[in-house]
Design an enzyme around this catalytic site. Structure first.
Site, PDB file in Angstrom:
ATOM      1  CG  ASP A   1      -1.747  -1.249   1.338  1.00 51.84           C
ATOM      2  OD1 ASP A   1      -2.302  -1.692   0.329  1.00 51.84           O
ATOM      3  OD2 ASP A   1      -1.805  -1.814   2.451  1.00 51.84           O
ATOM      4  CD  GLU A   2       4.943  -0.310   0.000  1.00 49.52           C
ATOM      5  OE1 GLU A   2       4.179  -0.693  -0.920  1.00 49.52           O
ATOM      6  OE2 GLU A   2       5.633  -1.087   0.672  1.00 49.52           O
TER       7      GLU A   2
ATOM      8  CE  LYS B   1       3.386  -2.552  -4.372  1.00 44.70           C
ATOM      9  NZ  LYS B   1       2.851  -2.282  -3.041  1.00 44.70           N
TER      10      LYS B   1
ATOM     11  N   GLY C   1      -3.599  -5.119  -4.065  1.00 43.36           N
ATOM     12  CA  GLY C   1      -4.571  -4.124  -4.531  1.00 43.36           C
ATOM     13  C   GLY C   1      -3.902  -2.811  -4.831  1.00 43.36           C
ATOM     14  CG  HIS C   2      -1.498  -1.685  -7.703  1.00 37.89           C
ATOM     15  ND1 HIS C   2      -0.623  -1.503  -6.674  1.00 37.89           N
ATOM     16  CD2 HIS C   2      -0.872  -2.467  -8.593  1.00 37.89           C
ATOM     17  CE1 HIS C   2       0.487  -2.159  -6.940  1.00 37.89           C
ATOM     18  NE2 HIS C   2       0.357  -2.762  -8.094  1.00 37.89           N
TER      19      HIS C   2
ATOM     20  CD  GLN D   1       1.376  -9.516  -2.268  1.00 36.35           C
ATOM     21  OE1 GLN D   1       2.204 -10.039  -2.991  1.00 36.35           O
ATOM     22  NE2 GLN D   1       0.096  -9.743  -2.429  1.00 36.35           N
TER      23      GLN D   1
ATOM     24  CB  THR E   1       2.501 -12.076   1.029  1.00 33.78           C
ATOM     25  OG1 THR E   1       1.565 -12.619   0.116  1.00 33.78           O
ATOM     26  CG2 THR E   1       3.805 -11.747   0.310  1.00 33.78           C
TER      27      THR E   1
ATOM     28  CB  THR F   1      -7.947  -6.135  -0.957  1.00 37.01           C
ATOM     29  OG1 THR F   1      -6.971  -5.693  -1.886  1.00 37.01           O
ATOM     30  CG2 THR F   1      -8.545  -7.429  -1.454  1.00 37.01           C
TER      31      THR F   1
ATOM     32  NE  ARG G   1      -7.540  -6.708   6.775  1.00 39.82           N
ATOM     33  CZ  ARG G   1      -6.764  -7.767   6.646  1.00 39.82           C
ATOM     34  NH1 ARG G   1      -6.884  -8.775   7.463  1.00 39.82           N
ATOM     35  NH2 ARG G   1      -5.852  -7.825   5.704  1.00 39.82           N
TER      36      ARG G   1
ATOM     37  CE  LYS H   1      -1.608   7.504   1.036  1.00 43.45           C
ATOM     38  NZ  LYS H   1      -2.520   6.805   1.904  1.00 43.45           N
TER      39      LYS H   1
HETATM   40  P1  GDP Z   1      -0.236   0.132  -3.684  1.00 41.38           P
HETATM   41  O1  GDP Z   1      -0.789  -1.190  -3.342  1.00 41.38           O
HETATM   42  O2  GDP Z   1       1.195   0.247  -3.254  1.00 41.38           O
HETATM   43  O3  GDP Z   1      -0.438   0.526  -5.101  1.00 41.38           O
HETATM   44  O4  GDP Z   1      -1.002   1.212  -2.816  1.00 41.38           O
HETATM   45  P2  GDP Z   1      -2.590   1.435  -2.735  1.00 41.38           P
HETATM   46  O5  GDP Z   1      -3.147   1.616  -4.083  1.00 41.38           O
HETATM   47  O6  GDP Z   1      -3.225   0.470  -1.851  1.00 41.38           O
HETATM   48  O7  GDP Z   1      -2.614   2.772  -1.917  1.00 41.38           O
HETATM   49  C1  GDP Z   1      -2.259   3.896  -2.428  1.00 41.38           C
HETATM   50  C2  GDP Z   1      -3.352   4.911  -2.159  1.00 41.38           C
HETATM   51  O8  GDP Z   1      -2.738   6.067  -1.768  1.00 41.38           O
HETATM   52  C3  GDP Z   1      -4.164   5.229  -3.403  1.00 41.38           C
HETATM   53  O9  GDP Z   1      -5.471   5.535  -3.045  1.00 41.38           O
HETATM   54  C4  GDP Z   1      -3.472   6.441  -3.959  1.00 41.38           C
HETATM   55  O10 GDP Z   1      -4.319   7.290  -4.699  1.00 41.38           O
HETATM   56  C5  GDP Z   1      -3.002   7.108  -2.710  1.00 41.38           C
HETATM   57  N1  GDP Z   1      -1.744   7.808  -2.901  1.00 41.38           N
HETATM   58  C6  GDP Z   1      -0.654   7.385  -3.594  1.00 41.38           C
HETATM   59  N2  GDP Z   1       0.331   8.300  -3.538  1.00 41.38           N
HETATM   60  C7  GDP Z   1      -0.172   9.331  -2.783  1.00 41.38           C
HETATM   61  C8  GDP Z   1       0.379  10.566  -2.338  1.00 41.38           C
HETATM   62  O11 GDP Z   1       1.509  10.927  -2.626  1.00 41.38           O
HETATM   63  N3  GDP Z   1      -0.437  11.337  -1.552  1.00 41.38           N
HETATM   64  C9  GDP Z   1      -1.709  10.986  -1.199  1.00 41.38           C
HETATM   65  N4  GDP Z   1      -2.401  11.800  -0.424  1.00 41.38           N
HETATM   66  N5  GDP Z   1      -2.233   9.832  -1.607  1.00 41.38           N
HETATM   67  C10 GDP Z   1      -1.483   9.011  -2.383  1.00 41.38           C
END
Ligand code: GDP
Length: 418
Positions: A13-14, A16, A40-41, A218, A233, A299, A302, A330
Protein backbone atom coordinates in the site's frame (compact mmCIF):
# COMPACT_ATOMS: atom_id res chain seq x y z
CA UNK A 1 17.08 -3.43 -23.67
CA UNK A 2 16.72 -3.46 -19.90
CA UNK A 3 13.65 -3.64 -17.70
CA UNK A 4 12.62 -1.20 -14.98
CA UNK A 5 11.53 -2.77 -11.71
CA UNK A 6 9.19 -1.17 -9.18
CA UNK A 7 9.04 -2.73 -5.72
CA UNK A 8 7.36 -1.84 -2.44
CA UNK A 9 9.82 -1.29 0.39
CA UNK A 10 7.52 -1.41 3.43
CA UNK A 11 4.34 -3.40 4.06
CA UNK A 12 2.45 -2.77 0.81
CA UNK A 13 0.00 0.00 0.00
CA UNK A 14 2.91 2.39 -0.54
CA UNK A 15 1.26 3.76 -3.65
CA UNK A 16 3.11 1.53 -6.12
CA UNK A 17 0.01 1.60 -8.33
CA UNK A 18 0.40 5.30 -8.91
CA UNK A 19 4.13 5.11 -9.65
CA UNK A 20 3.69 2.17 -12.01
CA UNK A 21 0.74 3.90 -13.59
CA UNK A 22 2.91 6.93 -14.28
CA UNK A 23 5.84 4.88 -15.61
CA UNK A 24 3.55 2.65 -17.68
CA UNK A 25 2.90 5.53 -20.04
CA UNK A 26 6.56 5.38 -21.15
CA UNK A 27 6.82 1.57 -21.30
CA UNK A 28 5.40 -0.88 -23.82
CA UNK A 29 5.02 -3.98 -21.65
CA UNK A 30 3.88 -4.05 -18.02
CA UNK A 31 4.44 -7.31 -16.16
CA UNK A 32 3.36 -8.65 -12.78
CA UNK A 33 5.58 -11.38 -11.34
CA UNK A 34 4.23 -12.13 -7.88
CA UNK A 35 1.08 -12.07 -5.78
CA UNK A 36 -2.49 -12.49 -6.87
CA UNK A 37 -5.89 -11.09 -6.04
CA UNK A 38 -4.59 -10.38 -2.52
CA UNK A 39 -2.76 -7.36 -3.92
CA UNK A 40 -4.57 -4.12 -4.53
CA UNK A 41 -3.56 -1.03 -6.41
CA UNK A 42 -5.80 2.00 -6.45
CA UNK A 43 -5.42 4.20 -9.47
CA UNK A 44 -7.06 7.58 -9.76
CA UNK A 45 -8.00 8.10 -13.39
CA UNK A 46 -8.32 11.39 -15.26
CA UNK A 47 -11.51 13.03 -14.07
CA UNK A 48 -11.06 11.65 -10.54
CA UNK A 49 -12.60 8.19 -11.06
CA UNK A 50 -10.83 5.48 -9.04
CA UNK A 51 -10.03 2.04 -10.29
CA UNK A 52 -8.97 -0.82 -8.01
CA UNK A 53 -6.67 -3.28 -9.76
CA UNK A 54 -5.77 -6.62 -8.21
CA UNK A 55 -4.43 -9.12 -10.73
CA UNK A 56 -4.33 -6.91 -13.81
CA UNK A 57 -1.13 -4.86 -14.30
CA UNK A 58 -1.45 -1.09 -14.03
CA UNK A 59 -0.63 -0.53 -17.69
CA UNK A 60 -4.12 -1.63 -18.68
CA UNK A 61 -5.54 1.88 -18.49
CA UNK A 62 -3.39 3.00 -21.43
CA UNK A 63 -4.36 1.71 -24.84
CA UNK A 64 -1.76 -0.17 -26.84
CA UNK A 65 0.24 -1.64 -23.95
CA UNK A 66 0.96 -5.32 -23.44
CA UNK A 67 0.06 -6.35 -19.87
CA UNK A 68 1.31 -9.66 -18.52
CA UNK A 69 0.38 -11.74 -15.48
CA UNK A 70 3.66 -13.64 -15.08
CA UNK A 71 4.50 -17.19 -14.03
CA UNK A 72 5.18 -16.17 -10.42
CA UNK A 73 1.62 -14.90 -9.95
CA UNK A 74 -1.29 -16.81 -8.48
CA UNK A 75 -4.15 -16.68 -10.94
CA UNK A 76 -7.73 -16.61 -9.65
CA UNK A 77 -10.02 -17.00 -12.70
CA UNK A 78 -13.24 -16.13 -10.85
CA UNK A 79 -11.79 -12.93 -9.39
CA UNK A 80 -10.02 -12.03 -12.63
CA UNK A 81 -13.28 -12.34 -14.56
CA UNK A 82 -14.89 -9.95 -12.05
CA UNK A 83 -11.94 -7.57 -12.34
CA UNK A 84 -12.06 -7.57 -16.15
CA UNK A 85 -15.79 -6.79 -15.96
CA UNK A 86 -15.20 -3.90 -13.55
CA UNK A 87 -12.31 -2.46 -15.55
CA UNK A 88 -14.31 -2.77 -18.79
CA UNK A 89 -17.30 -1.03 -17.18
CA UNK A 90 -14.95 1.84 -16.37
CA UNK A 91 -14.28 2.30 -20.05
CA UNK A 92 -10.96 0.42 -20.22
CA UNK A 93 -10.62 -2.17 -22.96
CA UNK A 94 -9.32 -5.62 -21.90
CA UNK A 95 -8.73 -8.39 -24.43
CA UNK A 96 -6.11 -11.05 -25.26
CA UNK A 97 -4.48 -8.30 -27.35
CA UNK A 98 -3.48 -6.33 -24.23
CA UNK A 99 -3.50 -8.94 -21.46
CA UNK A 100 -1.66 -12.26 -21.28
CA UNK A 101 -1.63 -14.80 -18.46
CA UNK A 102 1.25 -17.21 -17.96
CA UNK A 103 0.57 -20.87 -18.60
CA UNK A 104 2.71 -21.60 -15.55
CA UNK A 105 0.86 -19.35 -13.07
CA UNK A 106 -0.77 -21.47 -10.39
CA UNK A 107 -4.56 -21.41 -10.29
CA UNK A 108 -6.41 -20.44 -7.11
CA UNK A 109 -9.13 -23.05 -6.62
CA UNK A 110 -12.33 -22.43 -4.63
CA UNK A 111 -10.98 -24.79 -1.97
CA UNK A 112 -7.94 -22.56 -1.42
CA UNK A 113 -10.21 -19.63 -0.60
CA UNK A 114 -12.44 -21.81 1.58
CA UNK A 115 -9.43 -23.02 3.59
CA UNK A 116 -8.17 -19.44 3.97
CA UNK A 117 -11.58 -18.28 5.23
CA UNK A 118 -11.68 -21.20 7.69
CA UNK A 119 -8.25 -20.34 9.07
CA UNK A 120 -9.03 -16.65 9.32
CA UNK A 121 -12.17 -17.49 11.27
CA UNK A 122 -10.25 -19.57 13.83
CA UNK A 123 -7.28 -19.52 16.17
CA UNK A 124 -4.65 -19.62 13.41
CA UNK A 125 -5.87 -16.32 11.91
CA UNK A 126 -3.05 -14.31 10.31
CA UNK A 127 -4.98 -11.37 8.97
CA UNK A 128 -4.89 -12.56 5.37
CA UNK A 129 -7.18 -11.16 2.67
CA UNK A 130 -8.81 -14.63 2.37
CA UNK A 131 -7.79 -14.77 -1.26
CA UNK A 132 -6.49 -18.31 -0.77
CA UNK A 133 -2.90 -17.37 -1.62
CA UNK A 134 -1.15 -19.27 1.19
CA UNK A 135 -3.08 -22.39 0.23
CA UNK A 136 -2.45 -22.22 -3.51
CA UNK A 137 1.22 -21.54 -2.69
CA UNK A 138 1.35 -24.62 -0.44
CA UNK A 139 -0.06 -26.79 -3.20
CA UNK A 140 2.53 -25.31 -5.58
CA UNK A 141 5.40 -26.23 -3.26
CA UNK A 142 3.87 -29.62 -2.47
CA UNK A 143 3.95 -30.04 -6.27
CA UNK A 144 0.24 -30.78 -6.30
CA UNK A 145 -0.94 -27.51 -7.86
CA UNK A 146 -2.94 -26.84 -11.01
CA UNK A 147 -1.47 -24.29 -13.40
CA UNK A 148 -3.22 -21.93 -15.81
CA UNK A 149 -2.33 -24.24 -18.69
CA UNK A 150 -5.10 -26.52 -17.33
CA UNK A 151 -7.52 -24.13 -19.06
CA UNK A 152 -6.00 -25.23 -22.38
CA UNK A 153 -5.84 -28.95 -21.83
CA UNK A 154 -8.73 -29.80 -19.51
CA UNK A 155 -12.44 -29.99 -20.26
CA UNK A 156 -15.17 -28.15 -18.35
CA UNK A 157 -16.08 -31.46 -16.71
CA UNK A 158 -12.51 -32.06 -15.55
CA UNK A 159 -12.12 -28.54 -14.16
CA UNK A 160 -15.49 -28.86 -12.42
CA UNK A 161 -14.41 -32.14 -10.83
CA UNK A 162 -11.11 -30.71 -9.54
CA UNK A 163 -12.91 -27.78 -7.91
CA UNK A 164 -15.87 -29.81 -6.64
CA UNK A 165 -13.81 -32.65 -5.15
CA UNK A 166 -11.62 -30.23 -3.22
CA UNK A 167 -14.57 -28.46 -1.66
CA UNK A 168 -16.43 -31.63 -0.77
CA UNK A 169 -13.29 -33.10 0.78
CA UNK A 170 -13.11 -30.02 2.97
CA UNK A 171 -16.70 -30.60 4.11
CA UNK A 172 -18.59 -28.15 1.88
CA UNK A 173 -22.20 -29.26 1.19
CA UNK A 174 -22.55 -30.72 -2.31
CA UNK A 175 -25.03 -28.14 -3.72
CA UNK A 176 -22.83 -25.20 -2.65
CA UNK A 177 -19.75 -26.96 -3.94
CA UNK A 178 -21.53 -27.53 -7.25
CA UNK A 179 -22.33 -23.82 -7.64
CA UNK A 180 -18.75 -22.77 -6.95
CA UNK A 181 -17.25 -25.50 -9.12
CA UNK A 182 -19.49 -24.59 -12.05
CA UNK A 183 -18.53 -20.93 -11.83
CA UNK A 184 -14.84 -21.87 -11.55
CA UNK A 185 -14.88 -24.19 -14.57
CA UNK A 186 -16.76 -21.72 -16.76
CA UNK A 187 -14.65 -18.69 -15.89
CA UNK A 188 -11.39 -20.63 -16.27
CA UNK A 189 -12.34 -21.78 -19.75
CA UNK A 190 -13.57 -18.32 -20.75
CA UNK A 191 -10.11 -16.94 -19.94
CA UNK A 192 -8.25 -19.63 -21.88
CA UNK A 193 -7.57 -17.33 -24.86
CA UNK A 194 -5.47 -15.11 -22.57
CA UNK A 195 -3.18 -17.97 -21.50
CA UNK A 196 0.20 -18.19 -23.25
CA UNK A 197 3.90 -18.82 -22.62
CA UNK A 198 4.66 -15.41 -21.12
CA UNK A 199 8.39 -16.07 -20.72
CA UNK A 200 8.64 -16.45 -24.48
CA UNK A 201 6.48 -13.35 -24.95
CA UNK A 202 8.57 -11.23 -22.55
CA UNK A 203 11.86 -12.23 -24.20
CA UNK A 204 10.43 -11.61 -27.67
CA UNK A 205 9.35 -8.16 -26.55
CA UNK A 206 12.60 -7.18 -24.82
CA UNK A 207 14.68 -8.51 -27.72
CA UNK A 208 12.68 -6.46 -30.17
CA UNK A 209 13.49 -3.28 -28.27
CA UNK A 210 10.31 -2.94 -26.24
CA UNK A 211 10.50 -1.14 -22.88
CA UNK A 212 9.49 -3.46 -20.05
CA UNK A 213 8.18 -2.42 -16.66
CA UNK A 214 7.97 -5.00 -13.89
CA UNK A 215 5.43 -4.18 -11.25
CA UNK A 216 6.00 -5.73 -7.83
CA UNK A 217 3.04 -6.60 -5.66
CA UNK A 218 3.05 -6.50 -1.86
CA UNK A 219 6.37 -5.38 -0.42
CA UNK A 220 9.66 -6.18 1.25
CA UNK A 221 8.23 -6.31 4.79
CA UNK A 222 5.84 -9.03 3.60
CA UNK A 223 8.39 -11.07 1.65
CA UNK A 224 8.28 -14.78 2.47
CA UNK A 225 12.08 -14.86 2.97
CA UNK A 226 12.89 -11.38 4.27
CA UNK A 227 9.66 -10.27 5.90
CA UNK A 228 8.53 -10.82 9.45
CA UNK A 229 7.71 -14.51 9.02
CA UNK A 230 5.03 -15.87 9.53
CA UNK A 231 3.33 -12.48 9.19
CA UNK A 232 4.22 -12.34 5.52
CA UNK A 233 2.70 -13.09 2.18
CA UNK A 234 3.52 -16.32 0.33
CA UNK A 235 5.40 -14.66 -2.52
CA UNK A 236 8.94 -13.54 -3.16
CA UNK A 237 8.41 -9.81 -3.36
CA UNK A 238 12.00 -8.79 -4.04
CA UNK A 239 13.65 -8.04 -7.38
CA UNK A 240 15.13 -11.56 -7.25
CA UNK A 241 11.62 -12.97 -6.83
CA UNK A 242 10.39 -10.88 -9.73
CA UNK A 243 13.15 -12.19 -12.00
CA UNK A 244 12.03 -15.70 -11.23
CA UNK A 245 8.35 -14.76 -11.44
CA UNK A 246 8.68 -13.21 -14.90
CA UNK A 247 11.51 -15.19 -16.51
CA UNK A 248 13.68 -12.13 -17.03
CA UNK A 249 17.36 -12.58 -16.18
CA UNK A 250 19.62 -10.47 -13.98
CA UNK A 251 21.43 -8.95 -16.95
CA UNK A 252 18.11 -7.44 -18.00
CA UNK A 253 17.70 -5.37 -14.83
CA UNK A 254 17.81 -1.73 -15.80
CA UNK A 255 16.67 0.46 -12.97
CA UNK A 256 15.15 -0.53 -9.63
CA UNK A 257 12.73 1.98 -8.16
CA UNK A 258 11.72 1.39 -4.54
CA UNK A 259 8.44 2.85 -3.38
CA UNK A 260 8.07 3.93 0.23
CA UNK A 261 5.48 6.10 1.85
CA UNK A 262 6.20 8.82 4.34
CA UNK A 263 3.46 7.47 6.60
CA UNK A 264 4.06 3.70 6.60
CA UNK A 265 1.11 1.45 7.37
CA UNK A 266 0.62 -2.22 8.11
CA UNK A 267 -2.21 -4.71 8.26
CA UNK A 268 -2.19 -8.22 9.67
CA UNK A 269 -0.13 -9.53 12.58
CA UNK A 270 3.52 -9.00 13.47
CA UNK A 271 5.62 -6.24 14.95
CA UNK A 272 5.52 -2.69 13.72
CA UNK A 273 8.39 -1.01 15.55
CA UNK A 274 7.46 2.56 14.58
CA UNK A 275 3.69 2.18 15.13
CA UNK A 276 2.14 5.41 16.37
CA UNK A 277 1.18 4.82 19.98
CA UNK A 278 -0.86 8.00 20.43
CA UNK A 279 -4.45 7.09 19.50
CA UNK A 280 -5.41 10.58 18.36
CA UNK A 281 -2.36 11.03 16.11
CA UNK A 282 -2.86 7.52 14.72
CA UNK A 283 -6.47 8.28 13.86
CA UNK A 284 -5.54 11.61 12.26
CA UNK A 285 -2.80 9.88 10.27
CA UNK A 286 -5.17 7.21 9.03
CA UNK A 287 -7.45 9.88 7.56
CA UNK A 288 -11.14 9.83 6.99
CA UNK A 289 -12.57 6.43 6.04
CA UNK A 290 -13.91 6.54 2.50
CA UNK A 291 -11.32 9.03 1.23
CA UNK A 292 -9.22 7.50 -1.52
CA UNK A 293 -5.96 8.15 0.34
CA UNK A 294 -7.04 7.15 3.84
CA UNK A 295 -5.32 4.20 5.50
CA UNK A 296 -7.97 1.51 5.12
CA UNK A 297 -7.28 -1.63 3.05
CA UNK A 298 -8.07 -1.33 -0.69
CA UNK A 299 -9.02 -5.02 -0.80
CA UNK A 300 -10.55 -5.54 2.66
CA UNK A 301 -11.55 -2.10 3.98
CA UNK A 302 -9.73 -2.90 7.26
CA UNK A 303 -8.19 0.03 9.16
CA UNK A 304 -4.41 -0.13 8.78
CA UNK A 305 -1.94 0.31 11.61
CA UNK A 306 0.02 3.51 10.96
CA UNK A 307 3.56 4.45 11.90
CA UNK A 308 6.47 6.83 11.47
CA UNK A 309 9.04 6.43 8.71
CA UNK A 310 11.49 3.67 9.67
CA UNK A 311 14.92 4.07 8.03
CA UNK A 312 16.33 0.98 9.76
CA UNK A 313 13.80 -1.24 8.00
CA UNK A 314 14.00 0.77 4.78
CA UNK A 315 17.77 0.43 4.57
CA UNK A 316 17.50 -3.36 4.62
CA UNK A 317 14.86 -3.26 1.88
CA UNK A 318 17.11 -1.03 -0.24
CA UNK A 319 20.12 -3.33 0.25
CA UNK A 320 18.35 -6.58 -0.60
CA UNK A 321 16.55 -5.19 -3.64
CA UNK A 322 19.47 -3.17 -4.98
CA UNK A 323 17.26 -0.10 -5.13
CA UNK A 324 18.66 2.70 -7.31
CA UNK A 325 16.19 5.40 -6.42
CA UNK A 326 13.25 6.04 -4.12
CA UNK A 327 9.76 7.22 -4.90
CA UNK A 328 8.47 8.65 -1.63
CA UNK A 329 4.69 8.87 -1.61
CA UNK A 330 2.21 10.60 0.66
CA UNK A 331 4.58 13.39 1.61
CA UNK A 332 1.49 15.60 1.71
CA UNK A 333 0.06 13.36 4.48
CA UNK A 334 2.88 14.06 6.96
CA UNK A 335 0.99 17.12 8.12
CA UNK A 336 -1.54 14.68 9.61
CA UNK A 337 1.05 14.03 12.36
CA UNK A 338 0.75 17.63 13.54
CA UNK A 339 3.51 20.26 13.74
CA UNK A 340 6.27 17.65 13.95
CA UNK A 341 6.95 14.23 12.56
CA UNK A 342 9.61 11.64 13.37
CA UNK A 343 11.96 9.30 11.55
CA UNK A 344 13.42 6.16 13.17
CA UNK A 345 17.20 6.18 12.67
CA UNK A 346 18.05 3.22 14.93
CA UNK A 347 16.43 0.70 17.28
CA UNK A 348 17.25 0.17 20.92
CA UNK A 349 17.48 -3.51 21.79
CA UNK A 350 18.47 -4.64 25.30
CA UNK A 351 20.10 -1.27 25.98
CA UNK A 352 22.13 -1.30 22.72
CA UNK A 353 21.53 0.93 19.71
CA UNK A 354 21.38 -1.03 16.47
CA UNK A 355 20.97 0.06 12.86
CA UNK A 356 20.30 -3.37 11.40
CA UNK A 357 16.81 -4.80 11.94
CA UNK A 358 16.69 -8.14 13.79
CA UNK A 359 15.03 -10.94 11.84
CA UNK A 360 13.44 -12.61 14.85
CA UNK A 361 9.98 -11.47 15.91
CA UNK A 362 10.89 -11.94 19.58
CA UNK A 363 13.79 -9.51 19.25
CA UNK A 364 11.77 -7.10 17.14
CA UNK A 365 9.06 -7.02 19.80
CA UNK A 366 11.68 -5.73 22.24
CA UNK A 367 13.00 -3.02 19.90
CA UNK A 368 12.28 0.61 20.71
CA UNK A 369 12.67 3.13 17.90
CA UNK A 370 15.26 5.87 18.25
CA UNK A 371 13.69 8.88 16.61
CA UNK A 372 14.84 12.11 15.11
CA UNK A 373 12.18 14.83 14.98
CA UNK A 374 11.41 17.03 11.97
CA UNK A 375 9.09 19.99 11.52
CA UNK A 376 6.22 19.37 9.12
CA UNK A 377 5.28 21.85 6.40
CA UNK A 378 2.43 23.06 4.27
CA UNK A 379 4.31 23.68 1.02
CA UNK A 380 6.07 20.73 -0.57
CA UNK A 381 8.90 22.93 -1.84
CA UNK A 382 9.63 24.38 1.61
CA UNK A 383 13.04 24.25 3.30
CA UNK A 384 11.60 21.88 5.93
CA UNK A 385 10.54 19.42 3.24
CA UNK A 386 13.98 19.60 1.63
CA UNK A 387 15.69 18.96 4.97
CA UNK A 388 13.49 15.91 5.55
CA UNK A 389 14.17 14.50 2.08
CA UNK A 390 17.91 15.14 2.18
CA UNK A 391 18.18 13.43 5.54
CA UNK A 392 16.59 10.28 4.10
CA UNK A 393 18.81 10.37 1.02
CA UNK A 394 21.94 10.67 3.13
CA UNK A 395 20.92 7.79 5.37
CA UNK A 396 20.00 5.46 2.50
CA UNK A 397 22.74 6.70 0.17
CA UNK A 398 20.39 6.85 -2.81
CA UNK A 399 18.33 9.69 -4.27
CA UNK A 400 14.63 10.32 -3.86
CA UNK A 401 13.62 11.04 -7.42
CA UNK A 402 9.85 11.23 -7.09
CA UNK A 403 7.63 12.52 -4.33
CA UNK A 404 3.90 11.97 -4.00
CA UNK A 405 1.96 15.10 -3.17
CA UNK A 406 -1.63 13.85 -3.45
CA UNK A 407 -3.70 10.83 -4.54
CA UNK A 408 -4.21 11.80 -8.19
CA UNK A 409 -2.27 10.63 -11.20
CA UNK A 410 -0.60 14.01 -11.58
CA UNK A 411 0.10 14.65 -7.90
CA UNK A 412 3.68 13.63 -8.33
CA UNK A 413 6.74 15.76 -8.24
CA UNK A 414 9.88 14.70 -10.09
CA UNK A 415 12.90 15.80 -8.07
CA UNK A 416 15.84 17.03 -10.06
CA UNK A 417 19.18 18.01 -8.72
CA UNK A 418 20.50 21.54 -9.08
P1 GDP B 1 -0.24 0.13 -3.68
O1 GDP B 1 -0.79 -1.19 -3.34
O2 GDP B 1 1.19 0.25 -3.25
O3 GDP B 1 -0.44 0.53 -5.10
O4 GDP B 1 -1.00 1.21 -2.82
P2 GDP B 1 -2.59 1.44 -2.73
O5 GDP B 1 -3.15 1.62 -4.08
O6 GDP B 1 -3.22 0.47 -1.85
O7 GDP B 1 -2.61 2.77 -1.92
C1 GDP B 1 -2.26 3.90 -2.43
C2 GDP B 1 -3.35 4.91 -2.16
O8 GDP B 1 -2.74 6.07 -1.77
C3 GDP B 1 -4.16 5.23 -3.40
O9 GDP B 1 -5.47 5.54 -3.05
C4 GDP B 1 -3.47 6.44 -3.96
O10 GDP B 1 -4.32 7.29 -4.70
C5 GDP B 1 -3.00 7.11 -2.71
N1 GDP B 1 -1.74 7.81 -2.90
C6 GDP B 1 -0.65 7.39 -3.59
N2 GDP B 1 0.33 8.30 -3.54
C7 GDP B 1 -0.17 9.33 -2.78
C8 GDP B 1 0.38 10.57 -2.34
O11 GDP B 1 1.51 10.93 -2.63
N3 GDP B 1 -0.44 11.34 -1.55
C9 GDP B 1 -1.71 10.99 -1.20
N4 GDP B 1 -2.40 11.80 -0.42
N5 GDP B 1 -2.23 9.83 -1.61
C10 GDP B 1 -1.48 9.01 -2.38
Amino acid sequence: MKATFVVGLQYGDEGKGKIVDLLAEKHDVIVRGNGGSNAGHTIVLKGGKTLALHQIPSGITYGGKQNIIGNGCFFDPVKLAEEIKNVTENGVNVSPKNLAISKAAHIVLPVHKAKDALREGGVGAQGSTKAGIAFVASDKYLREGIRAEAALNKSEKELYKIAHDGLVELGEAKPQAAVQATEFALETLKLSEYIVDTVELIHQQINSGKEILVEGAQAFGLDINHGKYPFTTSSDTTVAGLLSGTGLNYKQIGKVIGVAKAIPSKVGGGNFVTAIGDKKIAEQTRGEKGRVDSEFGATTGRPRGVGYLDLVALKRAVEVNGVDEIALTKLDCLIRHGKTTKIAVAYKLDGQEIESPPTSNEELAKCQPVYRAFSTWKENDSAEAEEYLEFIEKYLKIPITMIGTGPGRNDLFIRTRT
